[in-house]
Design an enzyme around this catalytic site. Structure first.
Site, mmCIF file in Angstrom:
data_model
loop_
_atom_site.group_PDB
_atom_site.id
_atom_site.type_symbol
_atom_site.label_atom_id
_atom_site.label_comp_id
_atom_site.label_asym_id
_atom_site.label_seq_id
_atom_site.Cartn_x
_atom_site.Cartn_y
_atom_site.Cartn_z
ATOM 1 N N CYS A 78 0.808 -1.203 0.000
ATOM 2 C CA CYS A 78 0.000 0.000 0.000
ATOM 3 C C CYS A 78 0.859 1.279 0.000
ATOM 4 O O CYS A 78 1.489 1.575 -1.004
ATOM 5 C CB CYS A 78 -0.973 -0.076 1.170
ATOM 6 S SG CYS A 78 -2.524 0.734 0.828
ATOM 7 N N HIS A 167 -3.271 -5.369 1.848
ATOM 8 C CA HIS A 167 -2.585 -5.614 3.132
ATOM 9 C C HIS A 167 -2.542 -7.111 3.456
ATOM 10 O O HIS A 167 -3.506 -7.641 4.021
ATOM 11 C CB HIS A 167 -3.330 -4.883 4.252
ATOM 12 C CG HIS A 167 -3.138 -3.409 4.236
ATOM 13 N ND1 HIS A 167 -2.251 -2.748 5.053
ATOM 14 C CD2 HIS A 167 -3.714 -2.456 3.468
ATOM 15 C CE1 HIS A 167 -2.290 -1.454 4.803
ATOM 16 N NE2 HIS A 167 -3.174 -1.256 3.849
ATOM 17 N N GLU A 169 -0.893 -8.546 5.693
ATOM 18 C CA GLU A 169 -0.629 -8.764 7.124
ATOM 19 C C GLU A 169 -1.922 -8.814 7.929
ATOM 20 O O GLU A 169 -1.908 -9.161 9.108
ATOM 21 C CB GLU A 169 0.318 -7.668 7.658
ATOM 22 C CG GLU A 169 -0.302 -6.298 7.900
ATOM 23 C CD GLU A 169 -0.529 -5.452 6.639
ATOM 24 O OE1 GLU A 169 -0.425 -5.985 5.521
ATOM 25 O OE2 GLU A 169 -0.828 -4.261 6.784
#
Ligand code: GLN
Length: 185
Positions: A78, A167, A169
């Site tokens: 991002c 994302h 994560e």
């Protein structure tokens, strides 16, 4: 394996948690002296303008750029992708410029802040992608396209750099971090 995670702003903690669960040693990069003996680098999401400014203010910018250009395996998500991009179509800034792609910031509009989509990622399989005020890649140039969502490029790889608009994560799936660690070792 020692992974530096840029921690001046943004979603660094979540990357750290995933990488530590996979056995990597993580260092939060907050000042120039933290950038020692790294085997890999993570540029997290957040706000690219703020991160870019802090990197200059903290005198970390040139050293990081040198490490990335020197081949340090780098996972960017991002805002991190925006920092790597050679061109930002709707912003005059260029930060590291080491990834030969053109990105568009906040490309899904400010209204559509966040959404989630399950799509195929090359070498990984179907992956739940979480987008938060995300960019997408308008032109991948020489980079290899790893994933698209609704015809927009959202993941690329070029040499030592992985650039993701989403994302990885968030969401409890560590396959992309595993792949990154396999680039590191
Ligand atoms: N909109 C942010 C930017 O332009 C990126 C958002 C994110 O990292 N989740 O920097």
């Amino acid at each position: 394996m020692r992974i530096g995670i840029l921690a001046v702003q943004g979603a660094f903690w979540e990357h750290k948690k995933v990488l530590e669960s996979l056995g990597a040693e993580c260092v939060e990069l907050r000042q120039k002296k933290d950038m020692k003996d790294l085997d890999g680098l993570v540029l997290p999401g957040g706000e690219s303008t703020v991160q870019g400014k802090l990197l200059r203010d903290l005198d970390m910018f040139e050293e990081l750029k040198k490490l990335i250009k020197g081949g340090l395996p780098t996972l960017s998500t991002c805002a991190g992708l925006i920092l790597l991009a050679k061109e930002i179509s709707n912003d005059q800034n260029v930060y590291f410029g080491t990834l030969p792609v053109k990105v568009k910031r906040n490309a899904y509009g400010r209204q559509l802040g966040s959404f989630s989509k399950r799509e195929y990622v090359q070498g990984i399989g179907d992956f739940e992608m979480k987008f938060i005020r995300a960019p997408y890649i308008e032109d991948a140039g020489e980079a290899e396209v790893l994933a698209k969502v609704d015809d927009k490029i959202v993941a690329v790889r070029y040499e030592n750099q992985i650039g993701l608009a989403f994302h990885p994560e968030l969401g409890g799936d560590d396959r992309i971090h595993r792949r990154f660690l396999s680039m590191v070792s």
